[in-house]
Structure formats: structure tokens, C-alpha cells
Design a protein around this motif. Structure first.
Motif, PDB file in Angstrom:
ATOM      1  N   LYS A  61       0.809  -1.224   0.000  1.00 51.72           N
ATOM      2  CA  LYS A  61       0.000   0.000   0.000  1.00 51.72           C
ATOM      3  C   LYS A  61       0.843   1.274   0.000  1.00 51.72           C
ATOM      4  CE  LYS A  61      -3.351   0.934   2.808  1.00 51.72           C
ATOM      5  NZ  LYS A  61      -4.691   1.317   2.424  1.00 51.72           N
ATOM      6  N   SER A 148      -7.905  -0.655   4.265  1.00 48.62           N
ATOM      7  CA  SER A 148      -8.590  -0.520   2.981  1.00 48.62           C
ATOM      8  C   SER A 148      -7.593  -0.861   1.861  1.00 48.62           C
ATOM      9  CB  SER A 148      -9.124   0.901   2.826  1.00 48.62           C
ATOM     10  OG  SER A 148      -8.109   1.842   3.135  1.00 48.62           O
ATOM     11  N   ASN A 150      -6.473   0.191  -0.958  1.00 49.20           N
ATOM     12  CA  ASN A 150      -6.072   1.231  -1.913  1.00 49.20           C
ATOM     13  C   ASN A 150      -4.587   1.541  -1.695  1.00 49.20           C
ATOM     14  OD1 ASN A 150      -7.251   2.150   0.690  1.00 49.20           O
ATOM     15  ND2 ASN A 150      -6.374   4.103   0.081  1.00 49.20           N
ATOM     16  N   SER A 156     -10.617   5.199  -0.907  1.00 53.24           N
ATOM     17  CA  SER A 156     -10.760   3.768  -0.608  1.00 53.24           C
ATOM     18  C   SER A 156     -11.511   3.063  -1.739  1.00 53.24           C
ATOM     19  CB  SER A 156     -11.531   3.576   0.697  1.00 53.24           C
ATOM     20  OG  SER A 156     -10.800   4.107   1.762  1.00 53.24           O
TER      21      SER A 156
END
Ligand code: TXA
Ligand code: MG
Length: 341
Positions: A61, A148, A150, A156
Motif C-alpha cells: 500500500k 482498505s 487502496n 478507498s
């Protein structure tokens, strides 16, 4: 073989049927990363008990290591693996709102490594209200740590397509399923201080929590000195589209006039303007409208980026119910908050 954090890897797209979930669970058990649907947003999951696997979440991420993760469970029995000294308040909230969009901060149990909580002695835990998520946790046989799904800082993901946009080549698999029905993240409630404090507003409102607990629930970041500490993640810019976003606050008629003149000005110059939440002159917004807005907020932000919108305009909402969470996300996504007088 599962993805290592350094190299590009093939990201599998799995169905949300029995076969897909068994494959996803095997990846989790082997220390890999799988993006899965929940009722709020897609999560990026790894076995919460594995130090190595959890580290990969941060790498994929690009997430700062001081921002702890939420652990997802499928039963109340698992809660006792994840947290300890679970208070009566916690059980009451779990009974009423789980499965559902409420994450409780509790003292962390020893089976959960420090890396999950960025070294804090606490842990955030929730039971998601989505059968694919629950089946995956069951099949993996282990609580699943998941932020999340993303890239850090981006809106998100509320669909598997959003996950693929951000994380293809960085994670082992994505489960292809329905879009997330609530569309914004869970409420994060700290139960480790003397009074319950919302660290991040979300899918369960402050009013709903107070009704169950029968005591006041405070909001972090409010002016009262004791409750100034936000969830660690809230200090970062978040939920941001690529186009600049201006959030207008202040009297509705005045802000409408200004928005209309901005639209006129930019349209004449061939700029693309995106209107995020045109508020009807007869506001306040009804609960159903707030729910509809939440369900499409992140989708709309990403969609405006994909359509090459140059400037996004948004308007202030009521801070009652789900409105509090929506305003929190809009303020975080905004490049500028313009207070109209
Ligand atoms: O709905 C959701 O909450 C989604 C789905 C996937 O469950 N997850 C999610 O995770 O939004 P994430 O990582 O994007 O946000 C977790 C928030 C962050 O603001 C983080 O700082 C806070 O929860 N948090 C996690 N553990 C914490 C802890 N031990 N103490 C304080 N805040 C914590
Ligand atoms: Mg997040």
C-alpha cells in the motif's frame, strides 16, 4: 508461491464462490495478500498472526508504518484470540452492531504481533457484515488484518476494479464480488480510555453508539482537550482524488451563488468541473440521501479522475448521523475548504 514485497507479481482475480474462497484462504495461510469485499470498503488482508505477512501489507500500500491495521474476525470466539480484558461495553456493542461497520479498540492479545498495531498495546477489531469476508476468515482459520485495499492516500476502493487500479502486480489476489454497500469505512471507537471516544467517524453513528451504551460518546479532535487524539491514520491526507477538490461551507444560498459563478467561469474556458454532492436547496438531507451519497462517494471521486475532471466541487453536509463521517472524508479529501460568508 506468494508475492514478495519487492518484485512485481501476478495478481489473480478470484470468483467469490466456494472455489475462489478456498484458493484465497490458502494464499492467506501461506503468508500472501488477498483483497476481499466487506460491506464498507474492500480490505487488503493477511494473516493477522503473521509478522511477515502483515509487513507486506504496508509495503504493497505504501502505508506509513505508524498507522495500525484493523483485525477482522468471523466469530465472538475469535475476539478472545485478538483482544484481552474485553469490557462489558465492548460485548454490548459487539452484540448490537456486529457483524457491521464498527471497529473497537481494545487491549491487544499476545497472539497478535506488534506490527499489526504499529507497536501500540491496543488492537482495532471488527466483524464485517459480508458473507464473502466471513467465509474467507473462516476458511483461513485465522483472524485477518486488513486496511482498505487502496494505495495510501487514494480514495478507498468500493469495487474490485478500484483495487486492480491501485494494486495490480503488488498483491496475490483480488476476490471479484459485489460492490461494497455502505461505501465508507467503519467507525473506529476507542474503548481503552476512561470514556468511549470515536477516533474516526464511520458507518455507525455517534447517536447509535450512545443509545446502546447509555453514556456520552466523545469525538476525537473536538475542542475538549482530553479528546484531541485522532486515530493515528487520520493525520495523513486521505481519500484524495488527483484533481483538486474544493469543499464549500457556510450559508447555502451564498455558497450556491459562488459555485454557479465558478462553474460558469471554468466552463467558458473548457475546464471539466465535477460536482460531488449537489445539495438541494431544501436540505437538511434525509438519512436515505446520506446513505446513497456514502455508497457512491469513493466511486465518484475515482470516476472523476478517470474522466479527466480538472476541478471537483463539494458542499458542506449536516453532521448528524452518517453526515459526520461524510464530512470527515470530504474535509480529508479537500485540497481547500472555502468558508463562504
Ligand atoms: O471499514 C473499514 O474500517 C475498512 C474495512 C476494510 O474493514 N478498513 C479500514 O482500514 O478502513 P484502514 O486501515 O484504512 O483504517 C483503519 C483506521 C486508521 O485510521 C487507523 O489509524 C485506525 O483505524 N486504527 C487501527 N488500529 C488502531 C489502534 N490500535 N489504535 C488507534 N487507531 C487504530
Ligand atoms: Mg484506509
Amino acid at each position: 508461491m506468494v508475492c514478495s514485497s519487492r518484485r512485481y507479481c501476478v495478481t489473480l482475480l478470484l470468483n467469490d464462490d466456494y472455489k475462489g474462497i478456498i484458493k484465497a484462504a490458502a494464499i492467506i495461510k501461506n503468508g500472501g495478500l488477498v483483497a476481499f469485499p466487506t460491506e464498507t470498503v474492500y480490505g487488503l488482508g493477511a494473516a493477522a498472526t503473521s509478522n511477515q505477512a502483515v509487513k507486506k501489507i504496508y509495503a504493497a500500500k505504501g502505508r506509513p508504518s505508524d498507522n495500525p491495521l484493523i483485525v477482522h474476525i468471523a466469530s465472538l470466539k475469535q475476539l478472545e484470540r485478538v483482544a484481552e480484558k474485553i469490557s462489558d461495553y465492548a460485548y454490548r456493542l459487539a452484540e448490537r452492531f456486529w457483524p457491521g461497520p464498527l471497529s473497537l479498540i481494545l487491549p491487544r492479545a499476545s497472539e497478535i504481533p506488534q506490527v499489526v498495531s504499529s507497536g501500540y498495546p491496543t488492537v482495532a477489531v471488527r466483524m464485517p457484515d459480508h458473507k464473502v469476508a466471513l467465509n474467507l476468515i473462516d476458511a483461513a482459520g485465522v483472524p485477518i488484518a486488513a486496511p482498505s485495499a487502496n494505495r495510501s492516500g487514494r480514495p478507498s476502493p468500493t469495487s474490485y476494479r478500484h483495487v486492480l487500479e491501485d494494486l495490480t502486480g503488488k498483491i496475490d489476489a483480488v476476490i471479484k464480488s459485489d460492490s461494497c454497500s455502505i461505501g465508507i469505512e467503519s467507525t473506529v471507537l476507542d474503548l481503552t480510555s476512561s470514556l468511549p471516544v470515536i477516533l474516526r467517524p464511520g458507518g455507525i453513528s455517534r447517536e447509535e453508539l450512545e443509545a446502546v451504551l447509555g453514556i456520552p460518546v466523545y469525538l476525537a479532535g473536538s475542542k475538549r482537550k482530553r479528546f484531541t487524539t485522532l486515530a493515528p491514520g487520520m493525520k495523513y491526507r486521505h481519500y484524495s482524488p488527483r484533481a483538486p477538490l474544493i469543499l464549500f461551507t457556510g450559508p447555502q444560498k451564498r455558497r450556491r451563488l459562488i459555485i454557479d459563478s465558478i462553474i460558469n467561469y471554468y466552463h467558458k474556458r473548457c475546464f471539466k468541473i465535477g460536482l460531488l454532492n449537489p445539495v438541494s436547496p431544501n436540505a437538511p438531507l434525509a438519512r436515505e440521501s446520506l446513505e446513497a451519497l456514502a455508497a457512491r462517494l469513493y466511486h465518484d471521486l475515482r470516476d472523476m479522475d478517470n474522466r479527466g475532471v480538472d476541478l471537483i466541487l463539494a458542499e458542506e453536509l449536516t453532521v448528524n448521523g452518517l453526515g459526520l463521517a461524510l464530512m470527515n472524508r470530504l474535509k480529508k479529501a479537500a485540497t481547500r475548504v472555502l468558508k463562504v460568508k
